[in-house]
Design an enzyme around this catalytic site. Structure first.
Site: not given
Length: 227
Positions: A86, A194, A196
């Site tokens: 991002c 994302h 994660e």
């Protein structure tokens, strides 16, 4: 394997990235603040999402000049894995580690939802844990994720198989539906989604974990080969 999570003023996904490595991957990880000037001792570098320096001027434009960035560039040049997610992707673009630029989303709205991606290239150190052409679902959260490049650059990205992830639905107007690209060498990945945030079945989705397990597997294989 030891990971560095770079923390800029305004980063807000650094803790998520740290958690993905420590608890999801089970590897060593440390925060490295933007004021530091060395990444010695680290095997991989992670630039998390957020709004570095408030996204003033352009997303990532100020963070690109942080004291830590020469060390990030040096790590990339040394062949170490460098992942920007991002805002981290935006910083990598501003630093010239990846080609192209980011614009406001085509509808001028912040998008925050889980989207469908296609794995365009599973032969990179970031995507080897996926199947070629596999469809995965990963969260996005951005207002400036509309990837832009000239036609020559787009053709080169396709020819070199640098497009790793592609949106499988309308998200932000990104050219070629690009969600993630690498440099020519293949050791620097920038992606707007994302991974994660998708590393635990407890939270409903672990399809992002393979990004990190791929990095670890590649590192272990290269170090076993080297030894």
């Amino acid at each position: 394997m030891k990971f560095a999570v770079i923390v800029f003023p305004g980063s807000n996904c650094d803790a998520d990235m740290y958690h993905a490595i420590k608890d999801g991957l089970g590897e060593e990880v440390e925060y490295v603040f933007h004021t530091e000037t060395s990444l010695d001792g680290f095997d991989a570098v992670l630039l998390p999402g957020g709004f570095s320096h408030g996204d003033y001027l352009r997303s990532g434009a100020i963070a690109r000049f942080a004291p830590i960035m020469p060390a990030v560039i040096q790590a990339a040049e040394a062949g170490k894995p460098v992942l920007g997610v991002c805002n981290g992707f935006q910083v990598l673009l501003e630093a010239g580690l990846l080609p192209g630029a980011m614009k406001r989303n085509i509808d001028l709205k912040f998008v925050c939802r889980t989207v469908e991606l296609v794995v365009e290239n599973n032969e990179t150190m970031f995507s080897s844990g996926y199947e070629q052409g596999q469809t995965i679902r990963i969260p996005v959260a951005h207002g400036e994720g509309n990837y832009e490049c000239d036609d020559e650059t787009l053709a080169k990205l396709r020819e070199n198989k640098q497009i790793v992830f592609r949106y499988n639905e309308h998200v932000n107007g990104s050219k070629g539906d690009i969600a993630g690209i690498t440099n020519e060498r293949g050791n620097v990945l920038g992606m707007m989604p994302h991974p994660e945030r998708a590393t635990e079945t407890l939270l409903g989705n672990d399809q992002g974990l393979a990004v990190f397990t791929s990095i670890l597997r590649n590192w272990r294989e290269s170090h076993v080969t080297a030894s």
